[in-house]
Design a protein around this motif. Structure first.
Motif, PDB file in Angstrom:
ATOM      1  N   ALA A  82      -2.984   8.605  -5.293  1.00 10.95           N
ATOM      2  CA  ALA A  82      -3.860   8.768  -4.260  1.00 10.95           C
ATOM      3  C   ALA A  82      -5.478   8.792  -4.655  1.00 10.95           C
ATOM      4  O   ALA A  82      -6.038   7.833  -4.208  1.00 10.95           O
ATOM      5  CB  ALA A  82      -3.611   9.892  -3.040  1.00 10.95           C
ATOM      6  N   GLY A  94      -5.884   5.067  -6.045  1.00  8.99           N
ATOM      7  CA  GLY A  94      -5.871   4.455  -4.913  1.00  8.99           C
ATOM      8  C   GLY A  94      -5.540   3.065  -5.155  1.00  8.99           C
ATOM      9  O   GLY A  94      -5.550   2.759  -6.353  1.00  8.99           O
ATOM     10  N   PRO A  95      -5.405   2.209  -4.099  1.00 10.79           N
ATOM     11  CA  PRO A  95      -5.593   2.409  -2.716  1.00 10.79           C
ATOM     12  C   PRO A  95      -4.182   2.918  -2.184  1.00 10.79           C
ATOM     13  O   PRO A  95      -4.169   2.462  -0.836  1.00 10.79           O
ATOM     14  CB  PRO A  95      -6.341   1.217  -2.387  1.00 10.79           C
ATOM     15  CG  PRO A  95      -5.645   0.117  -3.192  1.00 10.79           C
ATOM     16  CD  PRO A  95      -5.292   0.648  -4.521  1.00 10.79           C
ATOM     17  N   GLN A 153      -7.387   9.419   4.790  1.00 11.31           N
ATOM     18  CA  GLN A 153      -7.913  10.419   4.125  1.00 11.31           C
ATOM     19  C   GLN A 153      -7.292  11.937   4.512  1.00 11.31           C
ATOM     20  O   GLN A 153      -7.946  13.082   4.308  1.00 11.31           O
ATOM     21  CB  GLN A 153      -9.413  10.994   4.478  1.00 11.31           C
ATOM     22  CG  GLN A 153     -10.558  10.303   3.180  1.00 11.31           C
ATOM     23  CD  GLN A 153     -10.819   8.991   3.580  1.00 11.31           C
ATOM     24  OE1 GLN A 153     -11.513   8.635   4.471  1.00 11.31           O
ATOM     25  NE2 GLN A 153     -10.274   8.033   2.518  1.00 11.31           N
ATOM     26  N   ARG A 203      -1.094   4.382  -0.348  1.00 10.45           N
ATOM     27  CA  ARG A 203      -0.708   5.644   0.402  1.00 10.45           C
ATOM     28  C   ARG A 203       0.431   6.009  -0.055  1.00 10.45           C
ATOM     29  O   ARG A 203       1.555   5.710   0.181  1.00 10.45           O
ATOM     30  CB  ARG A 203      -0.654   5.156   1.889  1.00 10.45           C
ATOM     31  CG  ARG A 203      -1.560   4.902   2.844  1.00 10.45           C
ATOM     32  CD  ARG A 203      -2.645   5.920   3.001  1.00 10.45           C
ATOM     33  NE  ARG A 203      -2.441   7.129   3.468  1.00 10.45           N
ATOM     34  CZ  ARG A 203      -2.450   7.549   4.643  1.00 10.45           C
ATOM     35  NH1 ARG A 203      -2.925   6.692   5.460  1.00 10.45           N
ATOM     36  NH2 ARG A 203      -1.959   8.700   5.213  1.00 10.45           N
ATOM     37  N   ARG A 261       0.742  -1.150   0.039  1.00 11.10           N
ATOM     38  CA  ARG A 261      -0.020  -0.077  -0.214  1.00 11.10           C
ATOM     39  C   ARG A 261       0.800   1.342  -0.213  1.00 11.10           C
ATOM     40  O   ARG A 261       0.344   2.120  -0.365  1.00 11.10           O
ATOM     41  CB  ARG A 261      -1.005   0.132   1.393  1.00 11.10           C
ATOM     42  CG  ARG A 261      -2.176  -0.617   1.240  1.00 11.10           C
ATOM     43  CD  ARG A 261      -3.206   0.108   0.217  1.00 11.10           C
ATOM     44  NE  ARG A 261      -4.312  -1.078   0.120  1.00 11.10           N
ATOM     45  CZ  ARG A 261      -5.526  -0.557   0.744  1.00 11.10           C
ATOM     46  NH1 ARG A 261      -5.712   0.605   1.659  1.00 11.10           N
ATOM     47  NH2 ARG A 261      -6.425  -1.273   0.510  1.00 11.10           N
TER      48      ARG A 261
END
Lengths: 598, 598
Positions: free
Chosen positions: B350, B353-354, B439, B356, B302
């Protein structure tokens, strides 16, 4: 490399200076600093800035020549800039190079150290573009030096580069970083850090010295006599120029007198006195009054600038033609939609001098310009940034166009004066101080929306120039201070008048420039905000944390803490908490209970 | 135009929504806002951002396909972006386009509305470059649509654009702004403002309508039936894709399971527990501990990111290969020396996604990234900005490389968490909260220099995650609070220990994230900083005005108010007032006299 040149060519640096490099108070800091080391013409370090400021220098030279010495090009000197791969990857250099092509700046030569290496790796994976083709697409001429050790080729190409062809010139020089080190040459490791004693020895040997050669073998009187002959050649060239200049002065005495007045004088502030500031209550956006100021000062010639494609709505449009290859005397500059390059170019124009260059866009887009604004502040350049549309009152364009954090964040830049006048009277007043401070960059924050012209007395202009002053005072004493800037000053006065009807005596402090007020002497500051007057409310349509310094822990701050929304400006201001009730409530709370430290 | 498409194709907008455009709380704000209007995939408005974020989306699609669906390209979808002349003038689009060429992103199509008009003027004077040649120089393919009314040509060219050729594609579409208005067509006036009733009538007439045609003539069921057939075609295409995807899932159950876990899951924080945080007193730069965190989290997939050419010194380097055309599964991203594009690309990743996504550079160069950081905050994207070298302790590189205002100015961005951990223990603790907040964009500020690992107890990690907590407490009471962040927390503890020897009881509050602490409940905040504890000193190696909010008007702020200098980090910190004596003097003054409001 620059410091070595300044030493070898006799610009004042010594071997001791070189040995002290990167140590405190040395003349050879980690990155070159203008006004600190003779021969350094700009502070550099942040990549790409030098390319864009060089475009500004070339524009300044060309414009000055056109204004004062048409028919003689001796003022239109050539600007030489060096850039690395990193400089050419940065967007600011792309923006400025595109503009330089459109402007046909053939007095600009950009020498590109094409070594294909940056700190992390070679550039094949990140920068495989054809830089030469890109610059040709911008309208530049591209010259090549294939071998950075071929002195004859270098001289021939640089002489060709200085020719005026109607295009700026990129000189691509193929180099090997760290050459002639066998160990580090051509590798990212050559970028920084030492080579170590052994590899230094190997390099010395490859250059024909003993691996343990003393410094005195490498640098001696014979070598210096050779390198410092550059100064003599420079002096001769300067004398040639001076002769040409004297001949021009003799032939064109009127033009020469104008030019000398331009060079030696200061910007004449007297046109400011004629600016109509309206009557109390008149609704006038501060951007509009500012537009009148810029028009009025145009004749001084010292003020020269333009906009990043928003000259109409930021009200900086002046009569005349844009600066261009065909009209190098053009009265204003069209930067295109290139805020960052605009800011760096303004620095270049200021470094060239003697202009007070200005550039405009919406305040929210000051974000695009921050690296160049910072560098201008660090260099002490008198650039004027005209930022209109200075709050969520921008309205319909929505949160991407509504500044919320920009007022506060610009105030964090050391040496930048952030000036947010409340009305037409304050606009003209602050300009007088701006013109008198040629070494200070200024961000002038102006409203899109109409704001009422406020009551003024004889002290208003002086007060605005002091950065903070009592703009309205209750007739029955002072229980409370309302501190505000820009469009919020009229709101503060409205609140003060309502409070007076409740029997609460307030004074309204307009603080158009926190930096100026902070620098005022203590007696003056305490006359405006007496320490005993601890009931205070600060009001500004932006992030408010820094206002606690002035409101104190017994005070409150009426501010905007989140992004705006699309809607009418008045609606969004209210929705985000900038309205009469918010100020009145804060004032009553402050007087009733104080406000605990969070 | 986007809102009209969303209406005509049945994406949920109504005629009432269109009529309400730019009004408060409408679904049709002045610039499109993601998460607000269905069908809007990114908030746009600031020029150039969309181009660069589209590059990020294309990178994300390609990387996801490579990681999970090698051999099937159904995840590697095509990203379509529209740009105007202004977008292509902005440096951020230049940076990103150059990188897209180097990465061979042939799943990216950029459609350029080549109308030659911006707000101030036509582009001939500012943007005469050959855009097509520039994009070819970047390694892009350029396709042409010569007539924007030729629907067959448009379809043919866009189908060709979607072909995978190894290169990103620029589609240059020659258009006339404001067409078919005879009065405004092809002029800057067409950019904004209304055409007026008369000219609207003339346009209607030229299109074969009555000049006073009612809306119901222009939009009726027959027209909507035609335009909304697009939804049916879209549904059929989606069903095709779903079949392909199901077939892939059946053929590759393990890959599909991995992909579903990746898509549906969250980032696993458990590797954080294994990070070695050292023993109290160990000297460890927080950037180093952060590097260990990034390495440990790499397996989660991620977390994906890289650096603007400073992966080594910002300590974000991970094992593996860089993302490239040949290695689309590459473990890290080399952005080149393009901080602004890096930030906008991270937003694109971002939005896709998903991930970071993270990107690193020195804190001072966060200035280059501000427009994209702001937009990420506005969009609520979980981007992680790794900013090392977070104070003048950078040292030798001098003032251009020493942040002074960046900590404070980043804190002014609404919705951005600015996190400055004090030591290795706080670094790993704050990451747990960062991972749990997908978020929220985060600026993680880390020291270049070693800082001591501080004493910790069981509450340390929770305290760091609360944004502020008591990191050290005198055993004999609390006369005074010393509030500090990052590298200044150890200095505050040193001062507190010295004060205890003088009989002054202090507590040291580490406040790694002012935003988190501000959001904590009041009871907690008051347990850390009781309102009665009015003797306070805030300490941070940066501009200090905003700290008065926490220090109160009885308190003092030990901060840095001017630019730094080149020299050793320790020397510059001392020279700029961040040292033990400064803290002790401030503490003694605060206890003795209080500190008047200025």
């Amino acid at each position: 490399m620059l410091y070595l040149q300044l030493y070898f060519t006799g610009y004042g640096l010594t071997l001791e200076d070189l040995a002290a490099s990167r140590s405190l108070k040395s003349k050879t800091p980690g990155h070159p600093e203008v006004h600190h080391t003779v021969g350094v013409e700009m502070s550099t370090g942040p990549l790409g800035q030098g390319v864009a400021s060089a475009v500004g220098m070339a524009m300044a030279a060309r414009h000055e020549a056109a204004l004062f010495a048409a028919g003689s090009d001796h003022l239109d000197h050539t600007v030489w800039a060096l850039a690395g791969d990193g400089c050419l990857q940065e967007g600011v250099s792309s923006e400025a190079s595109s503009l330089a092509g459109s402007l046909g700046l053939d007095n600009l030569v950009l020498i590109w150290d094409d070594n294909g290496i940056t700190i992390d790796a070679d550039t094949s994976g990140t920068f495989s573009e054809d830089v030469r083709a890109r610059y040709r697409a911008y309208g530049w001429r591209v010259l090549e030096i294939d071998d950075a050790t071929d002195l004859a080729a270098i001289e021939a190409v640089l002489r060709a580069a200085a020719e005026r062809t109607g295009q700026p010139t990129l000189v691509a020089v193929k180099t090997v970083i760290g050459a002639p080190s066998a160990k580090f040459g051509g590798t990212p490791a050559a970028h920084s850090g030492g080579f170590g004693k052994e590899e230094v020895g190997a390099v010395l040997e490859s250059l024909g010295y003993s691996p343990t050669a003393e410094l005195s073998e490498l640098v001696n009187d014979e070598i210096l006599a050779h390198t410092r002959a550059a100064s003599e050649r420079g002096a001769a060239l300067h004398a040639d120029w001076q002769r040409e200049h004297s001949a021009w002065e003799a032939e064109q005495p009127e033009a020469a007198a104008r030019w000398n007045a331009f060079r030696d004088g200061a910007t004449d502030p007297s046109p400011l006195e004629a600016i109509a500031t309206g009557s109390p209550g008149d609704p006038v956006a501060t951007r509009k009054t500012n537009g009148a100021v810029i028009k009025a000062l145009q004749e001084s010639l010292r003020l020269w600038g333009g906009s990043a494609d928003l000259s109409g709505s930021t009200n900086v449009a002046v009569d005349g033609k844009p600066f261009s290859a065909g009209d190098p005397g053009g009265e204003f500059i069209r930067f295109g939609i290139r805020e960052h390059a605009m800011a760096a170019i303004l620095s270049g124009i200021a470094l060239h001098g003697p202009w007070r260059p200005f550039g405009s866009t919406y305040l929210v887009f000051s974000d695009y310009m921050r690296p160049s604004i910072r560098l201008a502040a660090l260099m002490g350049l008198g650039v004027i940034y005209v930022f209109t549309h200075d709050s969520v009152a921008v309205g319909e364009d929505g949160p991407t166009h509504q500044p919320v954090e920009q007022i506060a964040s610009l105030r964090t830049v050391p040496g930048l004066d952030v000036v947010r006048p409340a009305d037409a009277v304050e606009v003209t007043a602050v300009w007088q101080r701006i013109l008198a401070s040629p070494q200070r960059p200024v961000a002038l924050l102006l409203s899109r929306q109409d704001v009422p012209v406020l009551e003024s007395d004889g002290d208003t202009a002086d007060g605005a120039r002091a950065g903070g002053f009592v703009r309205w005072q209750s007739g029955v004493g002072t229980d409370l201070a309302l501190i505000a800037t820009g469009s919020e000053v009229s709101l503060a006065i409205e609140a003060a008048q309502a409070l007076e009807a409740e029997g609460i005596a307030a004074r309204v402090v307009s603080m158009p420039c926190v930096e100026w007020f902070s620098e005022a002497d203590r007696d003056y500051r305490e006359s405006v905000l007496p320490p005993s007057l601890t009931a205070r409310v600060a009001i500004e349509a932006g992030r408010g944390d820094a206002w606690y310094r002035w409101a104190g822990s017994s005070g409150e701050v009426v501010s905007i803490e989140e992004f705006g929304e699309s809607g009418s400006g008045a609606e969004v201001m209210r929705l985000r908490g900038i309205h009469l009730d918010a100020v009145l409530d804060a004032a009553r709370r402050v007087l009733r209970t104080g406000h605990p430290v969070p």
